[in-house]
Design a protein around this motif. Structure first.
Motif, short mmCIF file in Angstrom:
data_model
loop_
_atom_site.label_atom_id
_atom_site.label_comp_id
_atom_site.label_asym_id
_atom_site.label_seq_id
_atom_site.Cartn_x
_atom_site.Cartn_y
_atom_site.Cartn_z
N GLU A 52 6.41 1.48 -12.86
CA GLU A 52 7.03 1.79 -11.47
C GLU A 52 6.94 0.97 -10.64
N ALA A 53 7.83 0.72 -9.53
CA ALA A 53 8.04 -0.07 -8.41
C ALA A 53 8.45 0.56 -7.27
N SER A 54 7.70 0.37 -6.03
CA SER A 54 7.93 0.79 -4.77
C SER A 54 7.93 0.02 -3.82
N THR A 59 4.34 -1.57 -4.32
CA THR A 59 3.63 -1.62 -5.35
C THR A 59 4.19 -1.82 -6.67
N LEU A 60 3.58 -2.62 -7.63
CA LEU A 60 4.14 -2.68 -9.00
C LEU A 60 2.94 -2.08 -9.83
N THR A 99 -5.07 -5.94 -7.19
CA THR A 99 -4.64 -5.00 -8.07
C THR A 99 -5.91 -3.66 -7.97
N ALA A 100 -5.41 -2.59 -8.10
CA ALA A 100 -6.25 -1.38 -8.18
C ALA A 100 -6.20 -0.94 -9.62
N ILE A 101 -7.32 -0.79 -10.36
CA ILE A 101 -7.27 0.06 -11.54
C ILE A 101 -7.48 1.58 -11.39
N HIS A 102 -6.68 2.32 -12.02
CA HIS A 102 -7.01 3.81 -11.79
C HIS A 102 -7.31 4.31 -13.07
N HIS A 103 -8.68 4.59 -13.38
CA HIS A 103 -8.84 5.11 -14.71
C HIS A 103 -10.04 6.38 -14.31
N ARG A 157 -2.32 -1.03 -10.89
CA ARG A 157 -1.37 -0.90 -9.69
C ARG A 157 -1.68 -2.25 -8.69
N ALA A 158 -0.59 -2.93 -8.50
CA ALA A 158 -1.05 -4.07 -7.53
C ALA A 158 -0.18 -3.85 -6.17
N THR A 159 -0.85 -4.09 -5.34
CA THR A 159 -0.14 -3.85 -3.96
C THR A 159 0.52 -5.53 -3.65
#
Ligand SMILES: Cc1cc2nc3c(=O)[nH]c(=O)nc-3n(C[C@H](O)[C@H](O)[C@H](O)COP(=O)(O)O)c2cc1C
Length: 192
Positions: A52-54, A59-60, A99-103, A157-159
């Protein structure tokens, strides 16, 4: 980029549109960037799939196994760089950010429901990615249960706060840099 705009704001807009489109287009070269992380002073780079890219949130996003070394590296040092190259247009994009890690959170749970069954096995290995095994078959989950990947599934997810765009063109190469200052992007043309 096929027709690079002459103005920086239009170029930035087109750049994000290209990334957004690539995330959902199989065989788009921008769909498989290299992700570079820092590993205790040593750079570590690997190919990942852009999921995903926004442009709106700049974010990527990629998916991974939470046990993977890249995820551990990003937990220690969240700065990362995504490197994109399209040989058809000879455009390179370097996107840097935090980067944020969503786990195990809501986003990871919701996204897991959308992961195709065939891809769920990618997160279901009984041993962590990178573990030494005697035979490749030992990497498979035993018993074969693709839902076993649910607990390991993570989003990276990187901002993005820094973009470096380069086009190798004829007769001139062109390069531009964009920085996010917390509220807006500013852009500059750069010597290629
Ligand atoms: C085409 C391609 C796509 C890949 N996509 C991903 C991905 O989306 N997520 C991921 O964690 N690893 C992906 N990989 C594997 C990584 O490149 C890497 O080799 C592996 O995950 C080990 O990385 P690490 O030890 O740095 O964590 C992909 C590899 C290839 C060749």
């Amino acid at each position: 980029m096929d027709t690079c705009p002459a103005e920086l704001p239009a170029l930035l807009e087109q750049l994000w549109q290209r990334l957004e489109a690539a995330a959902s287009t199989a065989n788009d070269p921008f769909r498989t960037p290299a992700l570079a992380t820092a590993d205790n002073g040593q750079s570590a780079t690997r190919i990942i799939v852009l999921r995903e890219a926004s442009a709106a949130s700049h974010t990527l996003t990629a998916y991974s196994d939470a046990r993977a070394p890249k995820v551990q590296q990003l937990r220690r040092d969240p700065r990362a760089q995504w490197l994109f190259f399209d040989p058809r247009t000879r455009v390179q994009i370097r996107a840097s950010g935090t980067t944020a890690i969503h786990h195990g959170d809501d986003l990871a749970r919701k996204t897991w429901e959308k992961v195709a069954p065939a891809n769920r096995a990618n997160y279901a290995a009984s041993l962590p990615p990178g573990s030494e095994i005697a035979k490749p078959i030992f990497a498979l989950p035993m018993p074969p249960d693709h839902d076993a990947g649910r607990n390991h599934f993570a989003l990276i997810r990187a901002t993005i706060d820094n973009l470096d765009w380069l086009e190798l063109g004829e007769p001139h190469h062109r390069r531009a840099g964009f920085k996010w200052n917390g509220q807006a992007w500013s852009g500059h043309w750069l010597v290629p």
